[in-house]
Design a protein around this motif. Structure first.
Motif, PDB file in Angstrom:
ATOM      1  N   UNK A   1      28.403  17.810  -0.758  1.00 29.10           N
ATOM      2  CA  UNK A   1      28.790  18.105   0.633  1.00 29.10           C
ATOM      3  C   UNK A   1      28.953  16.853   1.476  1.00 29.10           C
ATOM      4  N   UNK A   2      28.948  15.693   0.826  1.00 28.18           N
ATOM      5  CA  UNK A   2      29.053  14.443   1.587  1.00 28.18           C
ATOM      6  C   UNK A   2      30.427  14.268   2.203  1.00 28.18           C
TER       7      UNK A   2
ATOM      8  N   UNK B   1      23.989   8.668   4.127  1.00 27.72           N
ATOM      9  CA  UNK B   1      24.741   8.195   5.283  1.00 27.72           C
ATOM     10  C   UNK B   1      24.636   6.682   5.443  1.00 27.72           C
ATOM     11  N   UNK B   2      23.573   6.091   4.880  1.00 26.09           N
ATOM     12  CA  UNK B   2      23.366   4.650   5.015  1.00 26.09           C
ATOM     13  C   UNK B   2      24.167   3.843   3.998  1.00 26.09           C
TER      14      UNK B   2
ATOM     15  N   UNK C   1      32.559   0.883   1.954  1.00 31.30           N
ATOM     16  CA  UNK C   1      33.268  -0.280   1.419  1.00 31.30           C
ATOM     17  C   UNK C   1      32.691  -0.731   0.079  1.00 31.30           C
ATOM     18  N   UNK C   2      31.391  -0.459  -0.118  1.00 27.69           N
ATOM     19  CA  UNK C   2      30.770  -0.802  -1.399  1.00 27.69           C
ATOM     20  C   UNK C   2      31.412   0.009  -2.527  1.00 27.69           C
ATOM     21  N   UNK C   3      31.654   1.296  -2.266  1.00 26.79           N
ATOM     22  CA  UNK C   3      32.292   2.145  -3.267  1.00 26.79           C
ATOM     23  C   UNK C   3      33.738   1.707  -3.514  1.00 26.79           C
TER      24      UNK C   3
ATOM     25  N   UNK D   1      24.276   2.587 -10.208  1.00 25.69           N
ATOM     26  CA  UNK D   1      24.024   1.213  -9.783  1.00 25.69           C
ATOM     27  C   UNK D   1      24.152   1.007  -8.270  1.00 25.69           C
ATOM     28  N   UNK D   2      24.686   1.986  -7.557  1.00 28.33           N
ATOM     29  CA  UNK D   2      24.839   1.835  -6.101  1.00 28.33           C
ATOM     30  C   UNK D   2      24.066   2.914  -5.358  1.00 28.33           C
ATOM     31  N   UNK D   3      24.433   4.173  -5.601  1.00 30.61           N
ATOM     32  CA  UNK D   3      23.878   5.271  -4.797  1.00 30.61           C
ATOM     33  C   UNK D   3      22.373   5.427  -4.993  1.00 30.61           C
ATOM     34  N   UNK D   4      21.943   5.526  -6.250  1.00 34.82           N
ATOM     35  CA  UNK D   4      20.514   5.736  -6.511  1.00 34.82           C
ATOM     36  C   UNK D   4      19.644   4.569  -6.032  1.00 34.82           C
TER      37      UNK D   4
END
Length: 280
Positions: free
Chosen positions: A83-84, A169-170, A174-176, A192-195
């Motif tokens: 739902x993001x 939300x934080x 741009x990282x993705x 490697x990013x979200x978690x």
């Protein structure tokens, strides 16, 4: 300013501290609910730690807590990711997903009882129609444990979803975008990013849910009452029975203090993980 806050601090200390001190005194005494009995020292704790019923309740509490924490986190995190991004009806969909957490647990447990409690309930009838015979979800010890754990996940995932959604939300979009340009897959971005970015919120939600699960009396008692044959009796249900049914408050409070000590240890471990994730 400190002087102005002092009366409130003293009042909070008295309100919260007195029951704890009295409970600690009661845990080292015999007697009943009305009259404090003779001093027995650590006998109540020794009795609890050597009681097979205590360890049976401890095992179920562990299973129930692990399912409540990690089961609800997996479901809640997945739904937060789902739902993001904006889509038609997103707000309504999020509200509907929160219903298990919003609806009072009495209503939820009655609904689940209607689904599984008797052989004429909806799910047992469906099981018979599919050729599984008479499946009694709350009469079979193994099925009762599974049912209670699934129910816990169902009423807890909205909390995890809200915690995860706030943490997501934080994460900077741009990282993705940079990761996509570098050829990272969706799974690699998640791993490697979200978690890692949401790790602090994750650990905090685990601590809170562990506390909620260990101290969850209503979910278990309203659905199964701790049965069948004590298969779903958790430590908090065991403590309740000892105090209010067997009239052994010393033993019941001792069980509660043992639960508290274990929760403190788990919280300290997870708080250390929070510090490490903050420094990483």
């Amino acid at each position: 300013m400190a002087g102005l806050a002092l009366p409130s601090l003293v009042l909070m200390l008295v309100i919260n501290g007195y029951p704890v001190v009295f409970a600690a005194v009661q845990s080292v005494h015999g007697g009943g609910l009305i009259r404090l009995g003779p001093l027995v020292g650590a006998q109540n704790y020794t009795t609890a730690l050597t009681d097979p019923a205590f360890w049976s309740a401890a095992r179920f509490t562990l299973v129930f807590t692990l399912c409540g924490v990690f089961g609800s986190w997996v479901v809640g995190y997945a739904l937060a990711l789902l739902t993001r991004r904006a889509f038609p009806g997103q707000a309504l969909f999020r509200v509907l997903l929160l219903l298990p957490w919003i609806v009072p647990v009495v209503v939820s447990s009655m609904s689940w009882n209607w689904l599984v409690a008797t052989r004429d309930s909806l799910l047992p009838e469906l099981a018979r129609a599919l050729g599984f015979g008479n499946v009694l979800f709350l009469a079979n010890p193994t099925l009762a444990v599974i049912t209670v754990c699934v129910f816990k996940v169902w009423i807890s995932y909205p909390f995890m979803m809200m915690m995860s959604a706030a943490a997501l939300e934080a994460v900077d979009e741009q990282v993705y975008e940079a990761a996509t340009v570098d050829g990272a897959s969706r799974w690699q971005q998640l791993r490697h990013i979200t978690l890692p970015v949401t790790a602090r919120s994750t650990y905090i939600s685990w601590i809170l849910m562990a506390m909620f699960s260990v101290n969850d009396f209503a979910t278990i008692y309203l659905l199964t009452g701790g049965g069948p044959v004590n298969a779903t009796t958790s430590l908090v249900v065991l403590a309740y029975r000892a105090v209010f049914q067997d009239f052994l408050p010393g033993y019941g409070v001792a069980v509660s203090f043992i639960m508290t000590a274990v929760l403190v240890v788990v919280s300290v471990v997870l708080f250390r993980q929070i510090r490490r994730s903050a420094m990483a």
